[in-house]
Scaffold this active site. Structure first.
Site, PDB file in Angstrom:
ATOM      1  N   TYR A 155      -1.116   5.468  11.125  1.00  0.00           N
ATOM      2  CA  TYR A 155      -1.995   4.324  10.890  1.00  0.00           C
ATOM      3  C   TYR A 155      -3.370   4.567  11.505  1.00  0.00           C
ATOM      4  O   TYR A 155      -4.392   4.202  10.910  1.00  0.00           O
ATOM      5  CB  TYR A 155      -1.357   3.048  11.462  1.00  0.00           C
ATOM      6  CG  TYR A 155      -0.117   2.630  10.718  1.00  0.00           C
ATOM      7  CD1 TYR A 155      -0.190   1.816   9.595  1.00  0.00           C
ATOM      8  CD2 TYR A 155       1.146   3.056  11.118  1.00  0.00           C
ATOM      9  CE1 TYR A 155       0.942   1.435   8.896  1.00  0.00           C
ATOM     10  CE2 TYR A 155       2.290   2.689  10.433  1.00  0.00           C
ATOM     11  CZ  TYR A 155       2.185   1.876   9.321  1.00  0.00           C
ATOM     12  OH  TYR A 155       3.308   1.521   8.630  1.00  0.00           O
ATOM     13  N   ASN A 179      -0.323  -4.334   0.953  1.00  0.00           N
ATOM     14  CA  ASN A 179      -0.588  -3.584  -0.267  1.00  0.00           C
ATOM     15  C   ASN A 179       0.194  -4.176  -1.439  1.00  0.00           C
ATOM     16  O   ASN A 179       1.421  -4.220  -1.408  1.00  0.00           O
ATOM     17  CB  ASN A 179      -0.197  -2.116  -0.052  1.00  0.00           C
ATOM     18  CG  ASN A 179      -0.207  -1.301  -1.330  1.00  0.00           C
ATOM     19  OD1 ASN A 179      -0.954  -1.583  -2.261  1.00  0.00           O
ATOM     20  ND2 ASN A 179       0.644  -0.284  -1.377  1.00  0.00           N
ATOM     21  N   CYS A 187       1.456   3.445   0.253  1.00  0.00           N
ATOM     22  CA  CYS A 187       1.654   3.062   1.646  1.00  0.00           C
ATOM     23  C   CYS A 187       2.913   3.694   2.234  1.00  0.00           C
ATOM     24  O   CYS A 187       3.057   3.748   3.467  1.00  0.00           O
ATOM     25  CB  CYS A 187       1.686   1.543   1.782  1.00  0.00           C
ATOM     26  SG  CYS A 187       2.865   0.710   0.702  1.00  0.00           S
ATOM     27  N   HIS A 188       3.809   4.213   1.374  1.00  0.00           N
ATOM     28  CA  HIS A 188       5.013   4.877   1.904  1.00  0.00           C
ATOM     29  C   HIS A 188       4.669   6.193   2.602  1.00  0.00           C
ATOM     30  O   HIS A 188       5.513   6.753   3.312  1.00  0.00           O
ATOM     31  CB  HIS A 188       6.018   5.126   0.771  1.00  0.00           C
ATOM     32  CG  HIS A 188       5.506   6.008  -0.328  1.00  0.00           C
ATOM     33  ND1 HIS A 188       4.725   5.513  -1.352  1.00  0.00           N
ATOM     34  CD2 HIS A 188       5.648   7.340  -0.563  1.00  0.00           C
ATOM     35  CE1 HIS A 188       4.417   6.514  -2.186  1.00  0.00           C
ATOM     36  NE2 HIS A 188       4.960   7.625  -1.719  1.00  0.00           N
ATOM     37  N   GLU A 214       9.037  13.260  -2.929  1.00  0.00           N
ATOM     38  CA  GLU A 214       7.779  13.987  -2.771  1.00  0.00           C
ATOM     39  C   GLU A 214       7.924  15.241  -1.910  1.00  0.00           C
ATOM     40  O   GLU A 214       6.923  15.855  -1.534  1.00  0.00           O
ATOM     41  CB  GLU A 214       6.715  13.039  -2.217  1.00  0.00           C
ATOM     42  CG  GLU A 214       6.424  11.898  -3.184  1.00  0.00           C
ATOM     43  CD  GLU A 214       5.386  10.909  -2.683  1.00  0.00           C
ATOM     44  OE1 GLU A 214       4.860  11.110  -1.554  1.00  0.00           O
ATOM     45  OE2 GLU A 214       5.096   9.936  -3.408  1.00  0.00           O
TER      46      GLU A 214
END
Length: 219
Positions: A155, A179, A187-188, A214
């Site tokens: 963050y 979001n 945001c993940h 991913e």
């Protein structure tokens, strides 16, 4: 005026929201901030705490995302069977009969690009976006869009990328949690400073799965 459609996904039903400009929202239907839309069935078990959940006797928030797969690690804590990745393409279900062609085109493009993402054929989304928020929130969401597939940030690092300084990490975290376009505005890909999963509005097990898709191992 927003228009809506429902689509299936590997991680559960998704509600899409679009106007004639672009995509305004992407929500799992058990998110606590799901818009109230006629035609969307109520879900009994809402994701009321984005930091909750356990896997293998451990809090999911304590797991870390590691790029690639370490030797001797199965990485199978969250991964579903390979058969589950072969989703049959299902047409989106429009929830308003008067949906204009421009909004319908955004919704259909989103469905198509998400199908490609689930199959591992897409890493960058191209549908037009129109999230609604404050100037501060939009600045953070724009910084999120620059976090590419296969990359994670803390963050504080995201705050610096947004030109806000690491001291704004808490406020940035609140904006990340607000979001409205999950997956697309990624945001993940934002983790706690120590690399743990921390929290996710759609539920931490989904965050883990998205990171696995991913290329990360969750351990």
């Amino acid at each position: 005026m927003p228009f809506h459609a429902l689509i299936p996904s590997l991680l559960g039903p998704i509600l899409l929201e679009a106007d004639e400009v672009g995509l305004r929202g992407l929500y799992f239907t058990d998110q606590r901030d799901l818009p109230q839309v006629p035609g969307v069935e109520a879900v009994a078990a809402k994701v009321s705490d984005p930091t909750a959940g356990r896997q293998g006797g451990r809090p999911i928030r304590s797991f870390r995302a590691v790029r690639g797969q370490a030797a001797g690690e199965s990485g199978a804590l969250f991964t579903e069977s390979t058969e589950a990745l072969q989703m049959e393409t299902v047409p989106l279900r429009l929830l308003q009969e008067n949906t204009p062609d421009s909004a319908r085109a955004v919704l259909e493009q989103t469905r198509r690009e998400l199908d490609e993402y689930w199959r591992g054929e897409r890493q960058v989304f191209e549908m037009p976006l129109a999230p609604q928020g404050t100037a501060f929130q939009r600045k953070v969401w724009q910084a999120l869009l620059a976090v590419s597939c296969g990359q994670t940030l803390s963050y504080g690092e995201l705050a610096e990328r947004a030109g806000l300084g690491a001291g704004h990490g808490r406020a940035v975290g609140t904006a990340v949690g607000s979001n409205p376009i999950s997956i697309i505005i990624p945001c993940h890909r934002i983790l706690a400073r120590n690399g743990t999963l921390n929290g996710y509005g759609g539920g931490l097990s989904r965050k883990a799965r998205l990171l696995e898709i991913e290329g990360f191992t969750i351990r």
